[in-house]
Design a protein around this motif. Structure first.
Motif, PDB file in Angstrom:
ATOM      1  N   CYS A  91       7.768 -89.120 -12.249  1.00 19.81           N
ATOM      2  CA  CYS A  91       7.523 -90.528 -11.911  1.00 19.81           C
ATOM      3  C   CYS A  91       8.593 -91.462 -12.462  1.00 19.81           C
ATOM      4  CB  CYS A  91       6.137 -90.944 -12.380  1.00 19.81           C
ATOM      5  SG  CYS A  91       5.993 -91.260 -14.166  1.00 19.81           S
ATOM      6  N   GLY A  92       9.216 -91.083 -13.591  1.00 21.22           N
ATOM      7  CA  GLY A  92      10.235 -91.943 -14.179  1.00 21.22           C
ATOM      8  C   GLY A  92       9.676 -93.107 -14.976  1.00 21.22           C
ATOM      9  N   CYS A  94       6.213 -92.906 -16.760  1.00 25.76           N
ATOM     10  CA  CYS A  94       5.230 -92.584 -17.804  1.00 25.76           C
ATOM     11  C   CYS A  94       5.956 -92.427 -19.146  1.00 25.76           C
ATOM     12  CB  CYS A  94       4.465 -91.311 -17.452  1.00 25.76           C
ATOM     13  SG  CYS A  94       5.442 -89.814 -17.586  1.00 25.76           S
ATOM     14  N   CYS A  97       8.379 -89.376 -19.303  1.00 25.43           N
ATOM     15  CA  CYS A  97       9.619 -89.599 -18.552  1.00 25.43           C
ATOM     16  C   CYS A  97      10.527 -90.566 -19.306  1.00 25.43           C
ATOM     17  CB  CYS A  97       9.327 -90.145 -17.163  1.00 25.43           C
ATOM     18  SG  CYS A  97       8.781 -88.901 -15.970  1.00 25.43           S
ATOM     19  N   CYS A 105       6.018 -84.923 -17.488  1.00 26.26           N
ATOM     20  CA  CYS A 105       5.606 -86.115 -16.727  1.00 26.26           C
ATOM     21  C   CYS A 105       4.103 -86.084 -16.468  1.00 26.26           C
ATOM     22  CB  CYS A 105       6.363 -86.165 -15.392  1.00 26.26           C
ATOM     23  SG  CYS A 105       5.798 -87.511 -14.328  1.00 26.26           S
TER      24      CYS A 105
HETATM   25 ZN   LIG Z   1       6.513 -89.377 -15.514  1.00 23.71          ZN
END
Ligand SMILES: [Zn+2]
Length: 340
Positions: A91-92, A94, A97, A105
């Motif tokens: 997801c970039g 959370c 991440c 993730c």
């Molecule tokens: Zn994530």
């Protein structure tokens, strides 16, 4: 354009599909050049009962390519640049991440080529955040081994097992893609490497890679040989990925306080364990899956400095299934690559 899709168990077909949409903001489009095969491809090919996914699905979890187009707001890439891609849709956003622990993730959208469409196609469009530049001098075939094979080994040995120079490590299946990488990385660090192989020819090749001791697990009990080689002390670290067949022997091979790190179970997923042995011997056991973006950059850097992957064979896209069959047969020594 061409894409290789899995329609059902062991049913791979080269199909004609529409090219992906042009890259949107913060995305890049990549012309895929090489795909590395891994055991996760074999699981997908065989049809894993637990995997939630919708078929048909484009296969391929690990790949390299070159930038074909840039979306708005993307910097740090140029058309024609050689890159590799992360093998999961993280997801970039959370905490994991943001901390660079991408393989933890909390909202992962799936593993490429296993849960969601993968890389065995001529072009993909994906977030630029999941793309890593390849340093000068690294080939597409070698780079294609960075996101999973090298990245996983880097994560296992250094983030999890915290392997130190001068330690002794037992690397299982020294002829496999990750086994060959583990031997080379551990030797580069200055460790003593003991490895297991299934035949003597692989043993010779493992020695040529730098393994100090080779055990043919078909003719010798590896745990007994490890005790002998280490003067009954045991090794500091065991690099596991074989699973049920080797699990207890691996624990018996460890010294007191030793670390076992595992990323696979190709021989079976269930094993029983002596808990008294676990706590009395103060073993530390690490489950490891995939790697972080940082591990991919570290892997590519190692390749640029000459620590290159061992490539067993290279197949064209239409022979992807032949590559998987070769991987399944365990006749391999090193990585199998598919070029597009
Ligand atoms: Zn994530």
């Amino acid at each position: 354009m061409r894409a290789l899709k899995l329609f059902g168990d062991r049913d791979l077909r080269l199909t004609d599909v529409d090219p992906p949409p042009p890259p949107g903001p913060d995305e890049v489009q990549i012309r895929v050049r090489a795909v590395g095969l891994n055991h996760i491809d074999v699981w997908g090919f065989r049809g894993m009962a637990f995997a939630k996914r919708r078929l048909p699905l484009v296969v391929g979890a690990e790949a390299s390519g070159e930038i074909a187009a840039l979306g708005a707001g993307v910097s740090g890439f140029a058309p024609g640049q050689k890159v590799v891609m992360y093998g999961a849709r993280t997801c970039g956003e959370c905490r994991a991440c943001r901390d660079g622990r991408d393989n933890l993730c909390e909202n992962v959208g799936g593993i490429m080529g296993f849960h969601v469409d993968g890389f065995a196609q001529e072009r993909v469009t994906m977030p630029a955040r999941l793309v890593v530049p390849v340093p000068e001098g690294v080939s597409f075939e070698d780079a294609a081994c960075a996101p999973i094979a090298f990245g996983t080994v880097q994560h296992m040995l250094f983030d999890n097992a915290k392997l130190e120079p001068g330690e002794t490590i037992l690397v299982h299946a020294g002829g496999s893609g990750i086994g060959t990488a583990a031997i080379k990385m551990a030797k580069a660090l200055g460790c003593t490497v003991i490895t297991t192989v299934g035949d003597d020819e692989k043993g010779e090749r493992a020695k040529a890679l730098g393994a100090d001791h080779v055990i043919n697990y078909r003719t010798e009990r590896f745990e007994g040989e490890v005790r002998k080689l280490t003067k009954r002390k045991g090794v500091d670290v065991v690099f596991e990925h074989v699973g049920a067949e080797t699990w207890n022997g691996s624990l018996l091979s460890l010294k007191r306080g030793g670390r076992l790190v595992t990323c696979g179970s190709t021989s079976g997923v269930s094993a029983t364990m002596n808990l008294m042995q676990l706590f009395q011997q103060q073993y530390r056991i690490f489950g490891s899956f995939g790697c972080s973006m940082r591990n991919i950059r570290q892997s590519l850097q190692k390749m640029a400095e000459g620590l290159t992957p061992v490539i067993d064979s290279v197949f064209p896209l239409e022979d992807f299934a032949k590559g998987l069959e070769r991987l399944e047969s365990r006749r391999v020594f090193g990585k199998i690559i598919v070029t597009i």
